[in-house]
Design a protein around this motif. Structure first.
Motif, PDB file in Angstrom:
ATOM      1  N   THR A 144     -53.436  -6.791 -60.164  1.00 15.59           N
ATOM      2  CA  THR A 144     -53.904  -7.780 -61.133  1.00 15.59           C
ATOM      3  C   THR A 144     -53.117  -7.680 -62.429  1.00 15.59           C
ATOM      4  OG1 THR A 144     -56.148  -7.755 -60.212  1.00 15.59           O
ATOM      5  CG2 THR A 144     -55.894  -8.579 -62.458  1.00 15.59           C
ATOM      6  N   TYR A 145     -52.968  -6.455 -62.909  1.00 14.28           N
ATOM      7  CA  TYR A 145     -52.236  -6.235 -64.161  1.00 14.28           C
ATOM      8  C   TYR A 145     -50.784  -6.663 -64.020  1.00 14.28           C
ATOM      9  CZ  TYR A 145     -50.567  -3.808 -68.345  1.00 14.28           C
ATOM     10  OH  TYR A 145     -50.004  -3.515 -69.561  1.00 14.28           O
ATOM     11  N   GLY A 146     -50.165  -6.313 -62.902  1.00 19.15           N
ATOM     12  CA  GLY A 146     -48.771  -6.659 -62.702  1.00 19.15           C
ATOM     13  C   GLY A 146     -48.553  -8.161 -62.626  1.00 19.15           C
ATOM     14  N   ILE A 147     -49.412  -8.860 -61.883  1.00 18.31           N
ATOM     15  CA  ILE A 147     -49.244 -10.303 -61.730  1.00 18.31           C
ATOM     16  C   ILE A 147     -49.497 -11.031 -63.033  1.00 18.31           C
ATOM     17  CG2 ILE A 147     -50.286 -12.358 -60.673  1.00 18.31           C
ATOM     18  CD1 ILE A 147     -50.479 -10.835 -58.085  1.00 18.31           C
ATOM     19  N   ARG A 148     -50.570 -10.675 -63.731  1.00 12.15           N
ATOM     20  CA  ARG A 148     -50.859 -11.392 -64.983  1.00 12.15           C
ATOM     21  C   ARG A 148     -49.806 -11.104 -66.039  1.00 12.15           C
ATOM     22  NH1 ARG A 148     -53.494  -8.507 -69.101  1.00 12.15           N
ATOM     23  NH2 ARG A 148     -54.368  -6.488 -68.526  1.00 12.15           N
ATOM     24  N   THR A 149     -49.220  -9.908 -65.999  1.00  7.31           N
ATOM     25  CA  THR A 149     -48.187  -9.573 -66.975  1.00  7.31           C
ATOM     26  C   THR A 149     -46.909 -10.348 -66.714  1.00  7.31           C
ATOM     27  OG1 THR A 149     -49.082  -7.341 -67.272  1.00  7.31           O
ATOM     28  CG2 THR A 149     -46.809  -7.703 -67.953  1.00  7.31           C
ATOM     29  N   LEU A 150     -46.408 -10.303 -65.487  1.00  7.99           N
ATOM     30  CA  LEU A 150     -45.167 -11.000 -65.161  1.00  7.99           C
ATOM     31  C   LEU A 150     -45.309 -12.508 -65.328  1.00  7.99           C
ATOM     32  CD1 LEU A 150     -43.716  -9.135 -62.036  1.00  7.99           C
ATOM     33  CD2 LEU A 150     -43.083  -8.884 -64.429  1.00  7.99           C
ATOM     34  N   THR A 151     -46.429 -13.078 -64.858  1.00  9.84           N
ATOM     35  CA  THR A 151     -46.600 -14.528 -64.984  1.00  9.84           C
ATOM     36  C   THR A 151     -46.716 -14.937 -66.444  1.00  9.84           C
ATOM     37  OG1 THR A 151     -48.994 -14.277 -64.601  1.00  9.84           O
ATOM     38  CG2 THR A 151     -47.621 -14.857 -62.704  1.00  9.84           C
ATOM     39  N   MET A 153     -43.202 -14.899 -67.861  1.00  2.75           N
ATOM     40  CA  MET A 153     -42.423 -16.043 -67.381  1.00  2.75           C
ATOM     41  C   MET A 153     -42.875 -17.330 -68.055  1.00  2.75           C
ATOM     42  SD  MET A 153     -41.782 -15.464 -63.277  1.00  2.75           S
ATOM     43  CE  MET A 153     -43.164 -14.412 -62.824  1.00  2.75           C
ATOM     44  N   ARG A 154     -44.169 -17.490 -68.214  1.00  2.00           N
ATOM     45  CA  ARG A 154     -44.691 -18.709 -68.832  1.00  2.00           C
ATOM     46  C   ARG A 154     -44.254 -18.819 -70.292  1.00  2.00           C
ATOM     47  NH1 ARG A 154     -49.604 -17.866 -67.834  1.00  2.00           N
ATOM     48  NH2 ARG A 154     -50.195 -16.977 -69.835  1.00  2.00           N
ATOM     49  N   ALA A 155     -44.274 -17.697 -70.999  1.00  2.00           N
ATOM     50  CA  ALA A 155     -43.920 -17.694 -72.422  1.00  2.00           C
ATOM     51  C   ALA A 155     -42.418 -17.661 -72.669  1.00  2.00           C
ATOM     52  CB  ALA A 155     -44.585 -16.500 -73.113  1.00  2.00           C
ATOM     53  N   GLU A 169     -33.918 -23.445 -64.962  1.00  2.00           N
ATOM     54  CA  GLU A 169     -34.724 -22.412 -64.298  1.00  2.00           C
ATOM     55  C   GLU A 169     -35.756 -21.822 -65.247  1.00  2.00           C
ATOM     56  OE1 GLU A 169     -31.478 -21.017 -60.919  1.00  2.00           O
ATOM     57  OE2 GLU A 169     -31.456 -20.092 -62.901  1.00  2.00           O
ATOM     58  N   LEU A 170     -35.394 -21.648 -66.508  1.00  2.00           N
ATOM     59  CA  LEU A 170     -36.375 -21.174 -67.491  1.00  2.00           C
ATOM     60  C   LEU A 170     -37.507 -22.185 -67.646  1.00  2.00           C
ATOM     61  CD1 LEU A 170     -34.076 -19.662 -70.277  1.00  2.00           C
ATOM     62  CD2 LEU A 170     -35.537 -18.409 -68.669  1.00  2.00           C
ATOM     63  N   SER A 171     -37.149 -23.471 -67.598  1.00  2.00           N
ATOM     64  CA  SER A 171     -38.162 -24.519 -67.678  1.00  2.00           C
ATOM     65  C   SER A 171     -39.077 -24.481 -66.463  1.00  2.00           C
ATOM     66  CB  SER A 171     -37.488 -25.893 -67.784  1.00  2.00           C
ATOM     67  OG  SER A 171     -38.449 -26.932 -67.769  1.00  2.00           O
ATOM     68  N   ILE A 172     -38.509 -24.235 -65.289  1.00  2.00           N
ATOM     69  CA  ILE A 172     -39.318 -24.134 -64.078  1.00  2.00           C
ATOM     70  C   ILE A 172     -40.304 -22.975 -64.184  1.00  2.00           C
ATOM     71  CG2 ILE A 172     -39.249 -23.592 -61.603  1.00  2.00           C
ATOM     72  CD1 ILE A 172     -36.596 -25.122 -61.473  1.00  2.00           C
ATOM     73  N   LEU A 173     -39.819 -21.830 -64.673  1.00  2.00           N
ATOM     74  CA  LEU A 173     -40.702 -20.672 -64.824  1.00  2.00           C
ATOM     75  C   LEU A 173     -41.818 -20.956 -65.818  1.00  2.00           C
ATOM     76  CD1 LEU A 173     -38.239 -17.621 -64.899  1.00  2.00           C
ATOM     77  CD2 LEU A 173     -39.420 -18.644 -62.951  1.00  2.00           C
ATOM     78  N   ALA A 174     -41.510 -21.704 -66.867  1.00  2.00           N
ATOM     79  CA  ALA A 174     -42.508 -21.994 -67.903  1.00  2.00           C
ATOM     80  C   ALA A 174     -43.562 -22.988 -67.417  1.00  2.00           C
ATOM     81  CB  ALA A 174     -41.818 -22.531 -69.155  1.00  2.00           C
ATOM     82  N   ARG A 175     -43.181 -23.909 -66.527  1.00  2.00           N
ATOM     83  CA  ARG A 175     -44.070 -25.010 -66.175  1.00  2.00           C
ATOM     84  C   ARG A 175     -44.668 -24.941 -64.779  1.00  2.00           C
ATOM     85  NH1 ARG A 175     -43.499 -29.079 -69.949  1.00  2.00           N
ATOM     86  NH2 ARG A 175     -41.711 -28.884 -71.354  1.00  2.00           N
TER      87      ARG A 175
END
Length: 273
Positions: free
Chosen positions: A61-68, A71-73, A93-99
């Protein structure tokens, strides 16, 4: 608990969980002491059983919420730099990760799946993790996830770019280029009954991004697709990003016509998506 259950619960938790601090400060002494006690419990249990299952679920949980969250920010770039991880992401690609939450979660899950076995064996069982160095187990784990993320992202990026490149080159290497454009591929505002010449098209697409050329290919071959569906086929681009690529392509075509690099041929605009 199965890995699939961990992933499902972790993805659900990531929607509301607060991302961790990025300032690199060491956790307070009580937190490290709790880690020492937890590590001792896990060691006695030989990293098996209900206690370890609870720990593993929290770790995922910690790993997924941290990485996502990173990536979003867009701060995943800084985190990769912090851990000396190569990260060559394009603006798109940065836009894809953010959105794209789907892309973020897929990359995060693959990164954690790659990092978790090493963390269990080397960091916990073999004793590589040392609380005296000031990093909590969870922080140490996320560092390993970032390092795994570099390879996971590289594989995803290569696959996406290869598919985009194949699509972008396919339009001029097939009979599609000699066909009449549908309205969705109109590059000019003024309506006119014309057929795009292969030479004019080649000149326009030579100035286009690979994504724009790939979008044109998909729109020509699959007029039933909307912008959202086209974006999904190009690695998770949003409908707005697809529209932006087409808008820039129209501007490019106008510029080429204005400077005389292509004729003032007008493309018939029969409708918009």
């Amino acid at each position: 608990m199965s890995v699939a259950q961990m992933i499902t619960r972790s993805c659900e938790a990531s929607a509301t969980a607060k991302p961790p601090s990025e300032d690199g400060e060491a956790p307070p002494a009580p937190a490290l002491e709790r880690d020492r006690q937890l590590y001792a419990e896990l060691l006695r249990a030989e990293f098996r059983g209900p206690r370890y299952d609870v720990f593993a679920e929290k770790l995922w949980t910690y790993g997924i919420r941290t990485l996502t969250a990173w990536m979003r920010a867009g701060t995943i770039t800084g985190q990769c730099h912090r851990y000396n991880v190569a990260f060559d992401a394009s603006e798109i690609e940065l836009s894809i990760l953010a959105r794209s939450s789907e892309t973020r979660e897929a990359l995060a899950v693959d990164s954690i799946a790659a990092a978790a076995p090493r963390f269990l064996q080397r960091s916990l069982i073999d004793g590589e993790w040392n609380p005296n160095k000031g990093a909590s187990m969870f922080t140490y784990f996320v560092g390993g996830c970032v390092m795994a993320f570099g390879d996971v992202f590289k594989a995803w990026s290569r696959k996406r770019r290869r598919e985009v490149e194949l699509l972008s080159s396919g339009l001029l290497n097939s009979g599609d280029a000699a066909t009449r454009f549908p309205g969705q591929l109109s590059l000019f505002e003024d309506p006119a009954e014309t057929v795009a010449s292969r030479d004019t098209l080649r000149r326009i697409l030579a100035e286009a991004t690979p994504e724009a050329a790939a979008i044109c290919t998909l729109m020509l071959r699959h007029p039933e697709l909307n912008h959202r569906q086209i974006g999904a086929r190009l690695g998770g681009m949003t409908a707005r990003a697809v529209e932006g690529q087409l808008h820039r392509l129209r501007r490019t075509a106008h510029g080429l016509a204005t400077t005389g690099k292509i004729s003032q041929t007008q493309y018939r605009e029969t409708g918009r998506r």
